[in-house]
Design a protein around this motif. Structure first.
Motif, PDB file in Angstrom:
ATOM      1  N   GLY A 114      37.369  42.784  40.258  1.00  0.00           N
ATOM      2  CA  GLY A 114      38.261  44.314  40.223  1.00  0.00           C
ATOM      3  C   GLY A 114      37.849  45.257  41.100  1.00  0.00           C
ATOM      4  O   GLY A 114      38.451  46.296  41.206  1.00  0.00           O
ATOM      5  N   GLY A 115      36.834  44.758  41.797  1.00  0.00           N
ATOM      6  CA  GLY A 115      36.556  45.925  43.028  1.00  0.00           C
ATOM      7  C   GLY A 115      37.303  45.797  44.315  1.00  0.00           C
ATOM      8  O   GLY A 115      37.212  46.683  45.114  1.00  0.00           O
ATOM      9  N   ASN A 116      37.949  44.924  44.485  1.00  0.00           N
ATOM     10  CA  ASN A 116      38.839  44.883  45.496  1.00  0.00           C
ATOM     11  C   ASN A 116      40.410  44.491  45.268  1.00  0.00           C
ATOM     12  O   ASN A 116      40.625  43.681  44.459  1.00  0.00           O
ATOM     13  CB  ASN A 116      38.324  43.634  46.370  1.00  0.00           C
ATOM     14  CG  ASN A 116      36.915  43.974  47.142  1.00  0.00           C
ATOM     15  OD1 ASN A 116      36.960  45.047  47.885  1.00  0.00           O
ATOM     16  ND2 ASN A 116      36.158  43.369  46.834  1.00  0.00           N
ATOM     17  N   ALA A 117      41.155  45.192  46.035  1.00  0.00           N
ATOM     18  CA  ALA A 117      42.509  45.077  45.636  1.00  0.00           C
ATOM     19  C   ALA A 117      43.264  44.703  47.323  1.00  0.00           C
ATOM     20  O   ALA A 117      42.752  45.232  47.988  1.00  0.00           O
ATOM     21  CB  ALA A 117      43.356  46.130  44.864  1.00  0.00           C
ATOM     22  N   ASN A 118      44.412  43.980  47.224  1.00  0.00           N
ATOM     23  CA  ASN A 118      45.074  43.644  48.557  1.00  0.00           C
ATOM     24  C   ASN A 118      46.578  44.038  48.239  1.00  0.00           C
ATOM     25  O   ASN A 118      47.083  43.592  47.093  1.00  0.00           O
ATOM     26  CB  ASN A 118      45.008  42.268  48.923  1.00  0.00           C
ATOM     27  CG  ASN A 118      45.484  42.104  50.078  1.00  0.00           C
ATOM     28  OD1 ASN A 118      45.796  42.887  50.898  1.00  0.00           O
ATOM     29  ND2 ASN A 118      45.841  40.870  50.500  1.00  0.00           N
TER      30      ASN A 118
END
Length: 123
Positions: free
Chosen positions: A54-58
């Motif tokens: 959940g720490g990165n989103a694109n």
């Protein structure tokens, strides 16, 4: 693995909607979760994805700054907050789970798909 998306509807341009996707079966936390959309006559396209932690989103360029993807591991849920909606956002939105522990923007990288929820944005 089953994915159940909901939250679509009819909204005026400039409005907001929040899509939800409930996942059952499998190991939710081990996979990338994504949202895609498909308009009539068009191919299914990437909207957003969130990493296992959940720490990165694109995000697709077309929704960047307007949409936010998030997840709740305790509830096996993934969300798509859609703000400043435009008529061109009108589509059926699908949630999806990746084939492996990593996935990008290609539909081929996702194995499980929800049934889709329709979002209609009026001008």
């Amino acid at each position: 693995v089953q994915l159940q998306a909901c939250g679509g509807g009819l909204v005026q341009a400039g409005g907001s909607l929040r899509l939800s996707c409930a996942a059952s079966g499998g190991t939710f936390r081990s996979y990338v979760m994504g949202w895609f959309r498909q308009s009539p006559g068009k191919e299914r396209e990437f909207v957003a994805a969130i990493s296992r932690t959940g720490g990165n989103a694109n995000y697709a360029d077309s929704v960047k700054g307007r949409f936010t993807i998030s997840k709740d591991d305790a509830k096996n849920m993934v969300y798509l907050q859609m703000d400043s909606l435009k008529p061109e956002d009108t589509a059926v939105y699908y949630c999806a789970r990746s084939r492996t522990t990593w996935a990008g923007i290609s539909t081929a990288q996702y194995l499980y798909w929800g049934q889709g929820t329709l979002v209609t944005v009026s001008s």
